[in-house]
Design a protein around this motif. Structure first.
Motif, mmCIF file in Angstrom:
data_model
loop_
_atom_site.group_PDB
_atom_site.id
_atom_site.type_symbol
_atom_site.label_atom_id
_atom_site.label_comp_id
_atom_site.label_asym_id
_atom_site.label_seq_id
_atom_site.Cartn_x
_atom_site.Cartn_y
_atom_site.Cartn_z
ATOM 1 N N LEU A 277 0.836 -1.198 0.000
ATOM 2 C CA LEU A 277 0.000 0.000 0.000
ATOM 3 C C LEU A 277 0.874 1.252 0.000
ATOM 4 O O LEU A 277 0.880 2.043 0.949
ATOM 5 C CB LEU A 277 -0.937 -0.002 1.212
ATOM 6 N N ILE A 278 1.614 1.429 -1.051
ATOM 7 C CA ILE A 278 2.417 2.635 -1.226
ATOM 8 C C ILE A 278 1.495 3.748 -1.712
ATOM 9 O O ILE A 278 0.360 3.494 -2.156
ATOM 10 C CB ILE A 278 3.563 2.390 -2.227
ATOM 11 N N LEU B 227 -3.689 5.913 -4.089
ATOM 12 C CA LEU B 227 -4.340 6.851 -5.005
ATOM 13 C C LEU B 227 -5.037 6.119 -6.150
ATOM 14 O O LEU B 227 -6.143 6.499 -6.551
ATOM 15 C CB LEU B 227 -3.311 7.839 -5.547
ATOM 16 N N ASP B 228 -4.411 5.073 -6.664
ATOM 17 C CA ASP B 228 -5.034 4.295 -7.738
ATOM 18 C C ASP B 228 -6.352 3.690 -7.270
ATOM 19 O O ASP B 228 -7.348 3.679 -8.007
ATOM 20 C CB ASP B 228 -4.094 3.178 -8.200
ATOM 21 N N GLY C 192 -13.789 6.677 -9.428
ATOM 22 C CA GLY C 192 -14.235 7.810 -10.228
ATOM 23 C C GLY C 192 -13.877 9.147 -9.631
ATOM 24 O O GLY C 192 -14.063 10.192 -10.269
ATOM 25 N N LEU C 193 -13.367 9.166 -8.395
ATOM 26 C CA LEU C 193 -12.906 10.414 -7.777
ATOM 27 C C LEU C 193 -11.549 10.791 -8.356
ATOM 28 O O LEU C 193 -10.817 9.950 -8.886
ATOM 29 C CB LEU C 193 -12.817 10.253 -6.265
ATOM 30 N N TRP C 194 -11.202 12.045 -8.220
ATOM 31 C CA TRP C 194 -9.902 12.528 -8.693
ATOM 32 C C TRP C 194 -9.143 13.117 -7.505
ATOM 33 O O TRP C 194 -9.542 14.112 -6.935
ATOM 34 C CB TRP C 194 -10.086 13.583 -9.789
ATOM 35 N N PHE D 198 -15.086 -2.209 -2.599
ATOM 36 C CA PHE D 198 -14.294 -2.332 -3.815
ATOM 37 C C PHE D 198 -13.074 -3.211 -3.543
ATOM 38 O O PHE D 198 -12.624 -3.322 -2.399
ATOM 39 C CB PHE D 198 -13.852 -0.947 -4.300
ATOM 40 N N LEU D 199 -12.564 -3.802 -4.600
ATOM 41 C CA LEU D 199 -11.392 -4.668 -4.506
ATOM 42 C C LEU D 199 -10.297 -4.091 -5.392
ATOM 43 O O LEU D 199 -10.514 -3.865 -6.597
ATOM 44 C CB LEU D 199 -11.741 -6.089 -4.943
ATOM 45 N N HIS D 200 -9.133 -3.865 -4.798
ATOM 46 C CA HIS D 200 -8.013 -3.303 -5.565
ATOM 47 C C HIS D 200 -6.735 -4.015 -5.153
ATOM 48 O O HIS D 200 -6.367 -4.013 -3.973
ATOM 49 C CB HIS D 200 -7.895 -1.798 -5.307
ATOM 50 N N ASN D 201 -6.098 -4.631 -6.101
ATOM 51 C CA ASN D 201 -4.853 -5.373 -5.839
ATOM 52 C C ASN D 201 -5.027 -6.387 -4.701
ATOM 53 O O ASN D 201 -4.140 -6.547 -3.851
ATOM 54 C CB ASN D 201 -3.701 -4.420 -5.518
ATOM 55 N N GLY D 202 -6.170 -7.047 -4.672
ATOM 56 C CA GLY D 202 -6.395 -8.100 -3.699
ATOM 57 C C GLY D 202 -6.835 -7.631 -2.328
ATOM 58 O O GLY D 202 -6.971 -8.452 -1.413
#
Length: 322
Positions: free
Chosen positions: A10-11, A16-17, A23-25, A95-99
């Motif tokens: 979690l760098i 941020l990704d 959908g946020l920036w 949501f799921l991100h990188n496992g």
């Protein structure tokens, strides 16, 4: 992949990704918040208020358990209970991100309750009563509390590991056996036939005074339990604990009647919490964040103090239920 290794990935760019995948920036501002079981960050959003990004520790809760937590919070929010619910994006909150499962929620500012403020204790009792009134249906996927089993498993874990100094183990075994016996007797005297949904970890850091109203935060440990679980954590070691308890219950009964027999369970939950805390630190000791945050855990002094805490539980047994 271990939970520790996953969290080590979690760098900032990964955080941020994940946030921007909804959908946020982001404006690239990230501030780590005080959380060890999970990883929680404040993330700045372009032309908007910051959000709180919570990354769930892999393997701790199932997807169904997390979704039930979110559904409960959204329902409570709709009913007007002051909680912080997850943000939904195209109808999704998880949501799921990188496992790693994660969720976003709005940032809430304010102050935590004052430990000895009787007016605030009454308000906290009201809030928890309102919460319990709204959460009337037991959870389907979340865990059900079992303090005796918690003590047994936590103590076995501690005794089977190398952190508790060898010279303290005989005294520790005797103290655990004594408290276990007292808990069995107390649970025999009273244990409800039907558990109810509770917050499960409603200590002061999980409450926030915002716009003159207390809000409950972090439902990560919501479970089927008993009402007193959400009340006793607000009792502090002062000269008037009975007055504190009276204020909390009076506030609670603005919404629901309180079964006075549950006061006899405070000592059981207190004992379980103390043993579980030590076992939790031991279990997570492979996580570099724990080594950094709790450097004293591996010292003999910590274990002496821990044993003394358990002895205090025995000495003070029954003070709240008399």
């Amino acid at each position: 992949m271990s939970a520790t290794h996953t969290f080590s990935n979690l760098i900032p760019d990964a955080i941020l990704d994940a946030v921007e995948s909804t959908g946020l920036w982001s404006d690239s501002r990230i501030y780590p918040l005080n959380s060890y079981e999970n990883r929680v960050y404040q993330v700045g959003i372009e032309e908007s208020s910051p959000v709180i990004a919570k990354f769930y520790r892999p393997g701790r809760w199932s997807e169904a358990q997390i979704r039930e937590e979110h559904e409960t919070l959204l329902t409570l929010q709709e009913q007007g209970t002051p909680v912080v619910a997850p943000l939904a994006f195209e109808g999704k909150t998880l949501f799921l991100h990188n496992g790693i499962y994660f969720a976003l929620s709005p940032k809430l500012t304010g102050q935590h309750p004052e430990a000895d403020n009787l007016d605030q204790l009454y308000q906290l009792g009201e809030l928890i009563g309102q919460l319990h009134q709204a959460m009337s249906t037991p959870f389907t996927h979340r865990v059900s509390v079992s303090p005796l089993l918690q003590i047994e498993q936590a103590a076995a874990s501690i005794l089977n590991a190398e952190y508790l100094p060898q010279r303290l183990k005989p005294d520790y075994q005797k103290q655990i056996a004594r408290l276990h016996e007292m808990c069995v007797a107390q649970l025999h005297n009273y244990w409800p036939t039907q558990l109810r949904p509770v917050h499960g970890d409603s200590h002061r850091s999980n409450l926030m005074l915002h716009n003159d109203q207390f809000h409950l935060l972090d439902f990560d440990d919501c479970q089927n339990g008993v009402a007193v679980q959400d009340l006793w954590l607000h009792l502090t070691q002062t000269e008037n604990p009975r007055q504190q308890l009276s204020e909390i219950i009076e506030g609670y009964e603005s919404y629901l009647p309180f079964d006075i027999r549950e006061l006899g369970l405070i000592d059981v939950f207190k004992s379980a919490r103390i043993v579980n805390y030590a076992a939790w630190l031991q279990q997570r000791w492979h996580d570099p964040a724990f080594v950094k945050a709790f450097p004293w855990f591996a010292s003999e002094e910590y274990w002496i103090n821990h044993l003394n805490e358990l002895k205090s539980c025995e000495r003070e047994w029954g003070n709240m239920s008399r």
